[in-house]
Design a protein around this motif. Structure first.
Motif, short mmCIF file in Angstrom:
data_model
loop_
_atom_site.label_atom_id
_atom_site.label_comp_id
_atom_site.label_asym_id
_atom_site.label_seq_id
_atom_site.Cartn_x
_atom_site.Cartn_y
_atom_site.Cartn_z
N ILE A 1 3.09 -3.26 -0.03
CA ILE A 1 1.49 -3.71 -0.13
C ILE A 1 0.27 -2.16 -0.15
CG2 ILE A 1 -0.06 -4.08 1.83
CD1 ILE A 1 2.24 -6.04 2.89
N ALA A 2 1.15 -1.07 0.38
CA ALA A 2 0.05 0.29 0.20
C ALA A 2 -0.11 0.33 -1.21
CB ALA A 2 1.02 1.25 0.58
N ARG A 3 0.85 0.09 -2.27
CA ARG A 3 1.09 0.72 -3.53
C ARG A 3 0.23 -0.30 -3.81
NH1 ARG A 3 5.97 -0.06 -4.78
NH2 ARG A 3 6.60 1.57 -2.91
N ILE B 1 -10.95 5.32 2.72
CA ILE B 1 -10.43 4.26 3.60
C ILE B 1 -10.22 4.22 5.16
CG2 ILE B 1 -8.51 3.47 1.86
CD1 ILE B 1 -6.35 4.12 4.52
N GLY B 2 -10.49 3.30 5.82
CA GLY B 2 -10.55 3.44 7.51
C GLY B 2 -12.49 3.61 7.42
N ALA B 3 -13.17 3.62 6.85
CA ALA B 3 -14.68 4.24 7.32
C ALA B 3 -14.51 5.72 6.83
CB ALA B 3 -15.06 3.48 8.60
N GLY B 4 -14.03 5.96 6.44
CA GLY B 4 -14.22 7.36 5.45
C GLY B 4 -13.38 8.01 6.16
N ILE B 5 -12.04 7.86 7.40
CA ILE B 5 -11.82 8.57 8.01
C ILE B 5 -10.21 9.57 6.77
CG2 ILE B 5 -12.92 8.04 10.36
CD1 ILE B 5 -10.06 6.37 11.04
N LEU B 6 -10.03 8.40 6.93
CA LEU B 6 -8.35 8.84 5.95
C LEU B 6 -8.55 9.01 4.44
CD1 LEU B 6 -6.64 6.30 7.92
CD2 LEU B 6 -6.35 8.20 8.79
N GLU C 1 -0.16 6.75 0.94
CA GLU C 1 0.73 7.01 2.57
C GLU C 1 -0.36 7.06 3.17
OE1 GLU C 1 0.46 9.31 -0.17
OE2 GLU C 1 2.81 8.83 -1.22
N ALA C 2 -1.61 6.90 3.23
CA ALA C 2 -2.44 6.68 4.08
C ALA C 2 -2.67 5.19 4.12
CB ALA C 2 -4.35 7.34 4.13
N ILE C 3 -2.55 4.54 3.25
CA ILE C 3 -2.55 2.76 3.26
C ILE C 3 -1.71 2.42 3.85
CG2 ILE C 3 -3.13 0.87 2.41
CD1 ILE C 3 -4.64 2.55 -0.37
N ALA C 4 -0.31 2.49 3.89
CA ALA C 4 0.78 2.63 4.62
C ALA C 4 0.56 2.55 6.41
CB ALA C 4 2.21 3.84 4.58
N ARG C 5 0.15 4.21 6.48
CA ARG C 5 0.06 4.53 7.93
C ARG C 5 -0.82 3.52 8.38
NH1 ARG C 5 -0.33 9.27 6.56
NH2 ARG C 5 -2.63 10.12 6.50
N PHE C 6 -1.99 3.44 8.06
CA PHE C 6 -3.10 2.51 8.26
C PHE C 6 -2.96 0.76 8.27
CE2 PHE C 6 -6.76 0.13 8.90
CZ PHE C 6 -7.95 0.76 9.33
N ILE C 7 -2.13 -0.13 7.30
CA ILE C 7 -1.42 -1.38 8.01
C ILE C 7 -0.33 -1.25 8.63
CG2 ILE C 7 0.32 -2.51 6.48
CD1 ILE C 7 -0.73 -2.11 3.69
N ALA C 8 0.86 -0.08 8.75
CA ALA C 8 1.22 -0.81 10.65
C ALA C 8 0.77 -0.45 11.44
CB ALA C 8 2.34 0.98 10.20
#
Length: 152
Positions: free
Chosen positions: A144-146, A102-107, A112-119
């Motif tokens: 939301i991340a789940r 996710i994040g244009a391939g950086i994560l 957990e990564a989706i949750a960090r990205f949302i926050a």
């Protein structure tokens, strides 16, 4: 017969042929030069037909991933096909769970990564235009991340 009259008769015939197979009526007689259009009583099927892909239940109960996603405004920027989320500014998230990153391939693509990205997307991907949602309770961000990770 003049060209204008011939054209009127030709157009009238075309309207009559169209009127026979649909809810549209053109003219009562062949000789009328003005057509009267009657709007159909039923909305066109394209406007009311459900989308074929439905990654989430349309009647999502309050407090679940989709309802939190919509309530917090995520659907204003992102699309999730089959839901009310129809934003075009951010990426389409309809199948985010099936991506490798996710994040244009950086994560990595994990809850957990989706949750960090949302926050705090700015900490994960410098220059990102998405605002931070770290003001939300951590439980809502996790929900939301789940939900997003489950979208295949």
């Amino acid at each position: 017969m003049s060209a204008n009259v011939g054209l009127s008769v030709l157009v009238g015939c075309a309207f009559l042929l169209l009127a026979k197979g649909s809810n549209w009526a053109a003219a009562e007689e062949l000789g009328h030069q003005r057509a009267k259009v009657i709007e159909p009583s039923i909305a066109p099927a394209a406007l009311i037909a459900p989308q074929l892909e439905d990654p989430a239940a349309p009647q999502d109960p309050p407090g679940t991933g989709l309802s939190l996603f919509l309530r917090n405004g995520c659907g204003a920027c992102h699309t999730i096909r089959g839901t009310e989320a129809r934003g075009t500014i951010g990426p389409d998230l309809s199948h985010i769970g099936s991506r490798t990153a996710i994040g244009a391939g950086i994560l990595p693509n994990s809850e957990e990564a989706i949750a960090r990205f949302i926050a705090r997307p700015d900490l994960q991907k410098p220059g990102v235009k998405m605002p931070a949602f770290d003001m939300l309770p951590q439980t809502e961000i996790q929900t939301i991340a789940r939900y997003l990770k489950a979208l295949q």
